[in-house]
Design a protein around this motif. Structure first.
Motif, PDB file in Angstrom:
ATOM      1  N   VAL A  45       1.109 -30.220 -56.052  1.00 25.56           N
ATOM      2  CA  VAL A  45       2.471 -29.789 -55.745  1.00 25.56           C
ATOM      3  C   VAL A  45       2.648 -29.852 -54.226  1.00 25.56           C
ATOM      4  CG1 VAL A  45       4.053 -27.817 -55.786  1.00 25.56           C
ATOM      5  CG2 VAL A  45       2.628 -28.321 -57.770  1.00 25.56           C
ATOM      6  N   ARG A  46       3.783 -30.378 -53.787  1.00 19.04           N
ATOM      7  CA  ARG A  46       4.070 -30.411 -52.351  1.00 19.04           C
ATOM      8  C   ARG A  46       4.312 -28.996 -51.851  1.00 19.04           C
ATOM      9  NH1 ARG A  46       8.685 -34.846 -52.364  1.00 19.04           N
ATOM     10  NH2 ARG A  46       8.755 -34.151 -54.520  1.00 19.04           N
ATOM     11  N   VAL A  47       3.683 -28.674 -50.720  1.00 14.79           N
ATOM     12  CA  VAL A  47       3.718 -27.319 -50.174  1.00 14.79           C
ATOM     13  C   VAL A  47       4.114 -27.379 -48.705  1.00 14.79           C
ATOM     14  CG1 VAL A  47       2.354 -25.261 -49.687  1.00 14.79           C
ATOM     15  CG2 VAL A  47       1.886 -26.588 -51.746  1.00 14.79           C
ATOM     16  N   ARG A  48       4.987 -26.467 -48.316  1.00 13.44           N
ATOM     17  CA  ARG A  48       5.314 -26.266 -46.897  1.00 13.44           C
ATOM     18  C   ARG A  48       4.659 -24.959 -46.476  1.00 13.44           C
ATOM     19  NH1 ARG A  48      11.795 -27.520 -46.857  1.00 13.44           N
ATOM     20  NH2 ARG A  48      11.630 -29.783 -47.017  1.00 13.44           N
ATOM     21  N   ARG A  49       3.976 -25.006 -45.363  1.00 13.85           N
ATOM     22  CA  ARG A  49       3.287 -23.826 -44.856  1.00 13.85           C
ATOM     23  C   ARG A  49       4.038 -23.296 -43.645  1.00 13.85           C
ATOM     24  NH1 ARG A  49      -2.842 -23.845 -42.538  1.00 13.85           N
ATOM     25  NH2 ARG A  49      -2.718 -21.752 -41.719  1.00 13.85           N
ATOM     26  N   HIS A  50       4.303 -21.991 -43.628  1.00 14.32           N
ATOM     27  CA  HIS A  50       5.023 -21.336 -42.535  1.00 14.32           C
ATOM     28  C   HIS A  50       4.121 -20.258 -41.950  1.00 14.32           C
ATOM     29  CE1 HIS A  50       8.547 -23.174 -44.382  1.00 14.32           C
ATOM     30  NE2 HIS A  50       8.140 -22.640 -45.527  1.00 14.32           N
ATOM     31  N   GLY A  51       4.072 -20.156 -40.642  1.00 14.21           N
ATOM     32  CA  GLY A  51       3.277 -19.121 -40.002  1.00 14.21           C
ATOM     33  C   GLY A  51       1.815 -19.539 -39.921  1.00 14.21           C
ATOM     34  N   GLY A  52       0.944 -18.545 -39.807  1.00 15.34           N
ATOM     35  CA  GLY A  52      -0.481 -18.793 -39.746  1.00 15.34           C
ATOM     36  C   GLY A  52      -0.979 -19.199 -38.375  1.00 15.34           C
ATOM     37  N   GLU A  53      -0.094 -19.153 -37.367  1.00 19.19           N
ATOM     38  CA  GLU A  53      -0.525 -19.558 -36.036  1.00 19.19           C
ATOM     39  C   GLU A  53      -1.482 -18.508 -35.462  1.00 19.19           C
ATOM     40  OE1 GLU A  53       3.261 -17.364 -35.954  1.00 19.19           O
ATOM     41  OE2 GLU A  53       2.852 -19.352 -36.748  1.00 19.19           O
ATOM     42  N   SER A  54      -2.322 -18.965 -34.595  1.00 16.71           N
ATOM     43  CA  SER A  54      -3.337 -18.105 -34.002  1.00 16.71           C
ATOM     44  C   SER A  54      -2.698 -17.092 -33.058  1.00 16.71           C
ATOM     45  CB  SER A  54      -4.355 -18.949 -33.240  1.00 16.71           C
ATOM     46  OG  SER A  54      -5.253 -18.101 -32.564  1.00 16.71           O
ATOM     47  N   ARG A  55      -3.218 -15.888 -33.097  1.00 11.06           N
ATOM     48  CA  ARG A  55      -2.799 -14.846 -32.154  1.00 11.06           C
ATOM     49  C   ARG A  55      -3.938 -14.523 -31.193  1.00 11.06           C
ATOM     50  NH1 ARG A  55       0.222 -10.636 -36.235  1.00 11.06           N
ATOM     51  NH2 ARG A  55       2.065 -11.896 -36.608  1.00 11.06           N
ATOM     52  N   GLY A  56      -4.822 -15.480 -31.005  1.00 10.96           N
ATOM     53  CA  GLY A  56      -5.947 -15.293 -30.094  1.00 10.96           C
ATOM     54  C   GLY A  56      -6.913 -14.254 -30.621  1.00 10.96           C
ATOM     55  N   THR A  57      -7.178 -13.255 -29.825  1.00  9.30           N
ATOM     56  CA  THR A  57      -8.118 -12.205 -30.180  1.00  9.30           C
ATOM     57  C   THR A  57      -7.645 -11.396 -31.388  1.00  9.30           C
ATOM     58  OG1 THR A  57      -8.688 -12.031 -27.855  1.00  9.30           O
ATOM     59  CG2 THR A  57      -9.369 -10.220 -29.259  1.00  9.30           C
TER      60      THR A  57
END
Length: 132
Positions: A45-57
């Motif tokens: 299934v095609r999926v779009r991912r939102h968020g999950g970006e690194s916040r460092g520490t």
């Protein structure tokens, strides 16, 4: 299994439909909501991912997924017919899946009860200290 477009393939503007979130997909598939991304990968299934970006520490931001509605409908049929291999603990229609769901809810409720008890004990101790 019918051919599906590549996950990165664009859609024309007039064909664009509202993509479904994990909760909506879990209502259509016999899969527990937390396992929908894994099941979607197995069902192509095609999926779009939102968020999950690194916040460092501080770790990473929450990740949210959106699923292509046509792919979800196609996969619902394939899952119902047993053409997609999904582990039984991911499913809501198997004894293993229902047992896993029960114990995960039990652990959540138990931890909430313990946390609430701890807060009430601390408040009671604070009131006792102030009054005496």
């Amino acid at each position: 299994m019918p051919q599906t477009p590549e996950p990165g393939s664009p859609e024309s503007a007039h064909e664009e439909q509202r993509w479904l979130d994990s909760r909506e997909v879990a209502e259509l598939w016999p899969v527990r909501e937390e396992w929908v991304p894994g099941a979607a990968g197995r069902a192509e299934v095609r999926v779009r991912r939102h968020g999950g970006e690194s916040r460092g520490t501080y770790g990473a931001a929450p990740t949210f997924y959106s699923y292509h509605p046509e792919d979800v409908r196609r996969a619902a049929t394939a899952i119902a017919e047993g053409r997609v291999d999904i582990p039984s603990v991911w499913r809501t229609d198997t004894p293993d899946g229902r047992r896993a769901e029960y114990w995960s809810r039990f652990r959540f409720r138990l931890s909430c009860t313990v946390a609430l008890t701890l807060v009430l004990c601390i408040l009671g101790l604070a009131v006792y200290t102030v009054v005496s």
